[in-house]
Design an enzyme around this catalytic site. Structure first.
Site, PDB file in Angstrom:
ATOM      1  N   GLU A 154       0.828  -1.215   0.000  1.00  0.00           N
ATOM      2  CA  GLU A 154       0.000   0.000   0.000  1.00  0.00           C
ATOM      3  C   GLU A 154       0.859   1.260   0.000  1.00  0.00           C
ATOM      4  OE1 GLU A 154      -1.640   1.750   3.503  1.00  0.00           O
ATOM      5  OE2 GLU A 154      -1.262  -0.037   4.696  1.00  0.00           O
ATOM      6  N   LYS A 205      -3.288  -1.594  15.376  1.00  0.00           N
ATOM      7  CA  LYS A 205      -2.819  -0.786  16.511  1.00  0.00           C
ATOM      8  C   LYS A 205      -3.939  -0.629  17.521  1.00  0.00           C
ATOM      9  CE  LYS A 205       0.676   2.255  14.661  1.00  0.00           C
ATOM     10  NZ  LYS A 205       0.607   2.327  13.213  1.00  0.00           N
TER      11      LYS A 205
HETATM   12  N1  PSU Z   1      -2.842   1.666  10.656  1.00  0.00           N
HETATM   13  C1  PSU Z   1      -1.492   1.648  10.767  1.00  0.00           C
HETATM   14  N2  PSU Z   1      -0.747   2.163   9.770  1.00  0.00           N
HETATM   15  C2  PSU Z   1      -1.324   2.720   8.653  1.00  0.00           C
HETATM   16  C3  PSU Z   1      -2.747   2.717   8.545  1.00  0.00           C
HETATM   17  C4  PSU Z   1      -3.460   2.192   9.569  1.00  0.00           C
HETATM   18  O1  PSU Z   1      -0.976   1.163  11.750  1.00  0.00           O
HETATM   19  O2  PSU Z   1      -0.600   3.216   7.767  1.00  0.00           O
HETATM   20  C5  PSU Z   1      -3.380   3.284   7.312  1.00  0.00           C
HETATM   21  C6  PSU Z   1      -3.698   2.160   6.321  1.00  0.00           C
HETATM   22  O3  PSU Z   1      -3.540   2.663   5.018  1.00  0.00           O
HETATM   23  C7  PSU Z   1      -5.159   1.874   6.586  1.00  0.00           C
HETATM   24  C8  PSU Z   1      -5.668   3.258   6.882  1.00  0.00           C
HETATM   25  O4  PSU Z   1      -5.832   1.291   5.505  1.00  0.00           O
HETATM   26  O5  PSU Z   1      -4.634   3.873   7.643  1.00  0.00           O
HETATM   27  C9  PSU Z   1      -6.986   3.235   7.627  1.00  0.00           C
HETATM   28  O6  PSU Z   1      -7.515   4.528   7.708  1.00  0.00           O
HETATM   29  P1  PSU Z   1      -8.992   4.745   8.259  1.00  0.00           P
HETATM   30  O7  PSU Z   1      -8.916   4.376   9.714  1.00  0.00           O
HETATM   31  O8  PSU Z   1      -9.275   6.202   8.049  1.00  0.00           O
HETATM   32  O9  PSU Z   1      -9.886   3.834   7.479  1.00  0.00           O
END
Ligand code: PSU
Ligand code: MN
Length: 312
Positions: free
Chosen positions: A25, A160
């Site tokens: 990603e 996390k």
């Molecule tokens: N959690 C992490 N590192 C990240 C992300 C989440 O520990 O880089 C990033 C990933 O790209 C994940 C996104 O898909 O954040 C999720 O964002 P949201 O909670 O806004 O859906």
């Protein structure tokens, strides 16, 4: 052929020959790590995948195209621009495609492009999930919906604890997404290998994981699979150390009214800032660990597909 899709030559050749390909990603590059560690890590992870005998395909939306496999120059554009790049999940795709825009893809966004390109295995750090306080904010990552519908396997270190991990597991269960521990029966919590939450399924080898993926998809059960790979012990952070930092980051987000798609990047940034470099080093180590496992699973999966006489 999807007119918006652009698959790098090396990636297309590998897929055509049924060789293992790993999607990566780009939100983790633009929004998940600071410059220049983000570029260094993106390049190191690609190299590691090559050394494991697989082909890396970093995914992003570049000038209105869904790209699977980026050049070094493209990786550098995303890494230098950081949070100025749009964070692109399923909801954001139409606008970026129609306007020729550029976006760093989340887990959900990356799964979409990987699937369109024919890539089944994807390695990252952590996935999105149900946020703490979701009972009032309704903040549930689009990653979970994507996992329920798009047939790609996400190899990650769990999630996390900025998230509500029990609710995240419940949501995935409701949506029929297998969450498989790699050599563990416990959901890993990104910086720490253990969360205390029991998993229903575990595998002991990449071959076992690949067989499970094949069984699911060959049986016509569409949708994603999570392989939860614990951070190696020597890079682990103590829960007592990381948890207060997470609490502090969440409290600051709340007091500043940060919500919606800005929330996760804000929390990631804050945690790196207040932990000094420690959390970043753990983060990089676990991404590499996941890339290695993903390459082994993809090799085993290619082997199964070869025997079955079908392309991935
Ligand atoms: N959690 C992490 N590192 C990240 C992300 C989440 O520990 O880089 C990033 C990933 O790209 C994940 C996104 O898909 O954040 C999720 O964002 P949201 O909670 O806004 O859906
Ligand atoms: Mn959200």
């Amino acid at each position: 052929m999807n007119k918006y899709l652009s698959v790098a030559e090396e990636v297309a050749a590998a897929l055509g020959a049924n060789k293992p390909v790993i999607a990566l990603e780009s939100t983790i590059i633009s929004h998940g790590m600071p410059w220049p560690k983000n570029l260094e890590t993106a390049l190191a992870v690609e190299e590691l995948i090559r050394n494991c005998g697989a082909v890396p395909a970093t995914v992003a939306l570049m000038e209105g195209r869904l790209c699977a496999g980026l050049s070094r120059a493209q990786l550098e554009v995303l890494a230098r621009a950081g949070s100025a790049v749009t964070k692109a999940s399923r909801r954001d795709f139409p606008r970026l495609l129609a306007s020729g825009g550029t976006g760093a893809t989340t887990v959900a966004g990356t799964m979409i492009v990987a699937f369109l390109a024919g890539i089944r295995i994807f390695a990252t750090g952590g996935m999105g999930g149900v946020h703490r306080g979701a009972e009032s904010s309704w903040d549930v990552s689009a990653d979970l919906e994507e996992l329920s519908r798009t047939s790609v396997c996400v190899v990650c270190a769990g999630a996390k604890s900025i998230l509500d991990l029990p609710k995240t597991l419940e949501y995935l269960e409701t949506k029929g997404v297998p969450v498989i521990g790699y050599k563990t029966r416990e959901l890993p919590a990104f910086y720490t290998s253990r969360s205390g939450l029991e998993l229903e399924e575990m595998v002991e080898s990449p071959g076992e994981a690949a067989a499970l993926l094949h069984a699911k998809w060959a049986a016509g059960l569409e949708g994603g699979v999570v392989i939860a790979n614990p951070i190696p012990e020597r890079y682990e952070m103590k829960a007592e150390v990381i948890e207060p930092l997470i609490q502090q980051a969440i409290a600051e987000a709340q007091s500043r009214g940060i919500a919606g798609k800005r929330l996760t990047p804000f929390l990631l940034d804050k945690i790196v800032e207040i932990s000094g470099g420690d959390s970043l080093e753990s983060n990089i180590a676990l991404v590499k660990n996941n890339a290695r496992l993903a390459a082994a699973v993809a090799s085993a999966y290619s082997g199964i597909m070869e025997k079955a006489g079908t392309k991935q």
